[in-house]
Motif scaffolding. Structure first.
Motif, PDB file in Angstrom:
ATOM      1  N   VAL A  40       6.760  -2.792  -2.187  1.00 32.55           N
ATOM      2  CA  VAL A  40       8.161  -2.395  -2.336  1.00 32.55           C
ATOM      3  C   VAL A  40       8.910  -2.519  -1.018  1.00 32.55           C
ATOM      4  CG1 VAL A  40       9.706  -0.483  -2.952  1.00 32.55           C
ATOM      5  CG2 VAL A  40       7.563  -0.814  -4.207  1.00 32.55           C
ATOM      6  N   ALA A  41       8.301  -2.069   0.079  1.00 33.62           N
ATOM      7  CA  ALA A  41       8.973  -2.077   1.379  1.00 33.62           C
ATOM      8  C   ALA A  41       7.936  -2.113   2.486  1.00 33.62           C
ATOM      9  CB  ALA A  41       9.867  -0.850   1.529  1.00 33.62           C
ATOM     10  N   VAL A  42       8.323  -2.707   3.609  1.00 28.70           N
ATOM     11  CA  VAL A  42       7.472  -2.752   4.804  1.00 28.70           C
ATOM     12  C   VAL A  42       8.300  -2.286   5.993  1.00 28.70           C
ATOM     13  CG1 VAL A  42       6.140  -4.210   6.374  1.00 28.70           C
ATOM     14  CG2 VAL A  42       6.058  -4.646   3.911  1.00 28.70           C
ATOM     15  N   VAL A  43       7.739  -1.378   6.780  1.00 30.06           N
ATOM     16  CA  VAL A  43       8.365  -0.936   8.026  1.00 30.06           C
ATOM     17  C   VAL A  43       7.455  -1.374   9.163  1.00 30.06           C
ATOM     18  CG1 VAL A  43       9.174   1.015   9.396  1.00 30.06           C
ATOM     19  CG2 VAL A  43       9.434   1.053   6.899  1.00 30.06           C
ATOM     20  N   ASP A  44       7.863  -2.393   9.909  1.00 32.95           N
ATOM     21  CA  ASP A  44       7.072  -2.887  11.036  1.00 32.95           C
ATOM     22  C   ASP A  44       7.928  -3.061  12.286  1.00 32.95           C
ATOM     23  OD1 ASP A  44       8.555  -5.082  10.277  1.00 32.95           O
ATOM     24  OD2 ASP A  44       6.833  -6.352   9.770  1.00 32.95           O
ATOM     25  N   SER A  45       9.050  -2.346  12.280  1.00 26.54           N
ATOM     26  CA  SER A  45       9.939  -2.320  13.439  1.00 26.54           C
ATOM     27  C   SER A  45      10.619  -0.962  13.466  1.00 26.54           C
ATOM     28  CB  SER A  45      10.965  -3.453  13.354  1.00 26.54           C
ATOM     29  OG  SER A  45      11.744  -3.340  12.180  1.00 26.54           O
ATOM     30  N   ALA A  46      11.527  -0.769  14.389  1.00 28.19           N
ATOM     31  CA  ALA A  46      12.202   0.525  14.493  1.00 28.19           C
ATOM     32  C   ALA A  46      12.975   0.840  13.220  1.00 28.19           C
ATOM     33  CB  ALA A  46      13.138   0.539  15.696  1.00 28.19           C
ATOM     34  N   LEU A  47      12.999   2.112  12.842  1.00 30.00           N
ATOM     35  CA  LEU A  47      13.769   2.530  11.683  1.00 30.00           C
ATOM     36  C   LEU A  47      15.252   2.246  11.918  1.00 30.00           C
ATOM     37  CD1 LEU A  47      11.917   5.902  11.028  1.00 30.00           C
ATOM     38  CD2 LEU A  47      11.877   3.868   9.547  1.00 30.00           C
ATOM     39  N   PRO A  48      15.985   1.837  10.894  1.00 31.22           N
ATOM     40  CA  PRO A  48      17.393   1.458  11.063  1.00 31.22           C
ATOM     41  C   PRO A  48      18.208   2.528  11.785  1.00 31.22           C
ATOM     42  CG  PRO A  48      16.650   0.870   8.864  1.00 31.22           C
ATOM     43  CD  PRO A  48      15.534   1.655   9.499  1.00 31.22           C
ATOM     44  N   GLY A  49      18.994   2.079  12.750  1.00 23.89           N
ATOM     45  CA  GLY A  49      19.860   2.979  13.501  1.00 23.89           C
ATOM     46  C   GLY A  49      19.150   3.805  14.538  1.00 23.89           C
ATOM     47  N   SER A  50      17.879   3.477  14.846  1.00 21.79           N
ATOM     48  CA  SER A  50      17.121   4.265  15.807  1.00 21.79           C
ATOM     49  C   SER A  50      16.174   3.362  16.587  1.00 21.79           C
ATOM     50  CB  SER A  50      16.306   5.342  15.092  1.00 21.79           C
ATOM     51  OG  SER A  50      15.108   4.802  14.559  1.00 21.79           O
ATOM     52  N   SER A  51      15.488   3.949  17.550  1.00 20.02           N
ATOM     53  CA  SER A  51      14.437   3.244  18.288  1.00 20.02           C
ATOM     54  C   SER A  51      13.057   3.731  17.874  1.00 20.02           C
ATOM     55  CB  SER A  51      14.633   3.466  19.794  1.00 20.02           C
ATOM     56  OG  SER A  51      14.557   4.864  20.106  1.00 20.02           O
TER      57      SER A  51
END
Length: 409
Positions: free
Chosen positions: A127-138
């Motif tokens: 469904v989704a992959v997070v492999d970088s900074a969360l949106p709007g943040s570091s």
């Protein structure tokens, strides 16, 4: 499943049946946490896990799996996950899918994957992959909380995590919300005090109320730069809040932080209502009570002293209450709880709710003694099926932690 009539005693009601659902002699198994959303609404199927403790599995354990239990097929067990690092499972409100995360994160990096699979084991999708900074943040997520929570409309799923980079002292923890249609992720709130959130979507089917998430704030906690918690809570203790899943409308629950009462860290919504229940500890009298309340405007971290807060002592008719872990049915009419002391003498009790905000629990009924050691890995963690007719609990009475069911409540 294995009948266990030996767990009943002379105080147990006639007609009660106990079953051991998991039986591997060398692999511990457990139910998910009490408030985890793991049942189909017809109360016939639910999810538990093997090679796990009462507080979750290990991301590095290849034996850890989520299993579907079919109660209408003799409690048969069917693997649903095989990935290393599978965690934080939730069943969709329509009962079609299991959503879960695959944790390949590391402090300050790595990858987090949200997946879903049909409850019949088919149609596995990313469904989704997070492999970088969360949106709007570091910030990069790691140290995932072992429970996710899914909204009653099936549109969003939330998960809490550590947000540190491994070098910064006093790094925050936070709550992520994933949009299941667009795969977008939002960092809802974050700060050092959010290390043990217990996030829980309100199960109301009202389109506005179902956006609310119950969250726990552990004040005066301490953790090192890599997210290892050295003090879970301090000072006047934790307090409980509600926040809308767009980050607005932050509210209080009127529990704890008054110098006498503290929140244990166990709370849940009362079925689909906007009322919630918490177990508390008091110095005077020395009890562990059950207090019902509703969200009210945030006026500081004042807990039980919140102006306008509605409190209802549900346990006031139970002599010398010492309650810790519990759950309700989806209608918010029945209640299952353990009662201390938290050792091999801890017991299970069921009761009925009355009018919200006014009546104590009534029709108390002793069920049985699970005979669990009740150490942290083997908490009983009782909960009810959505229809309120069946209860579930953990015990290591056999020498290995296993999952159990009690029928005929």
């Amino acid at each position: 499943m294995k009948p266990r009539p030996d767990l009943l005693d002379e105080r147990s009601p006639q007609g009660l049946e106990v079953f051991q659902l998991t039986t591997e002699p060398d692999v511990p198994s457990s139910h998910l946490y009490m408030e985890a959303q793991i049942f189909t609404m017809d109360s016939k199927r639910f999810v538990l896990h093997r090679s796990a403790t009462a507080h979750g599995g290990s991301k590095s354990d290849p034996k850890h799996q989520y299993l579907r239990c079919d109660l209408d097929d003799g409690g048969s067990l069917h693997p649903l996950t095989e990935e290393l690092g599978a965690t934080a499972a939730s069943v969709s409100p329509d009962g079609r899918y299991l959503y879960y995360f695959v944790d390949e994160t590391q402090v300050g990096g790595g990858r987090l994957t949200l997946k879903r699979v049909g409850l019949d084991g088919s149609d596995r999708q990313t469904v989704a992959v997070v492999d970088s900074a969360l949106p709007g943040s570091s910030y990069r997520p790691s140290h995932l909380y072992p429970l996710s929570t899914i909204s009653s409309d099936g549109k969003r799923i939330a998960l809490s995590c550590f947000l540190g980079d491994g070098n910064t002292e006093g790094a925050p923890w936070g709550l992520m919300v994933f949009d299941l249609a667009t795969a977008a992720v939002q960092l809802l709130t974050h700060g050092q005090s959010w290390c043990n959130m217990h996030p829980q979507y309100c199960r109301s089917q009202d389109p506005e109320e179902c956006r609310d998430i119950l969250i726990q704030e552990n004040h005066d906690n301490t953790a090192d730069a890599r997210g290892s918690v050295t003090r879970l809570v301090g000072g006047d203790g934790a307090d409980i809040h509600v926040i809308r899943d767009d980050g607005t409308d932050f509210r209080n629950l009127p529990w704890g932080r008054d110098g006498n009462e503290h929140c244990q860290g166990h709370q849940c919504w009362r079925g689909r209502s906007t009322w919630a229940v918490a177990s508390t500890g008091t110095s005077q009298p020395p009890e562990a009570q059950l207090i019902e309340g509703r969200p009210c405007p945030h006026t500081g971290h004042v807990g039980a002293k919140t102006p306008g807060g509605t409190r209802n002592d549900l346990s006031r008719d139970f002599a010398n209450p010492h309650f810790y872990h519990f759950g309700t049915d989806i209608a918010g009419t029945r209640f299952l709880t353990d009662a201390g002391p938290l050792d091999r003498t801890a017991t299970l009790h069921v009761a009925d709710f009355g009018e919200p905000g006014r009546d104590p629990l009534h029709n108390w009924k002793y069920l049985l003694c699970p005979r669990s050691s009740c150490d942290k890995t083997a908490h009983i963690h009782p909960f009810l099926s959505p229809d309120g007719t069946t209860g579930f609990f953990n015990s290591d009475e056999s020498g290995v932690l296993q999952a159990y069911m009690v029928r005929g409540l």
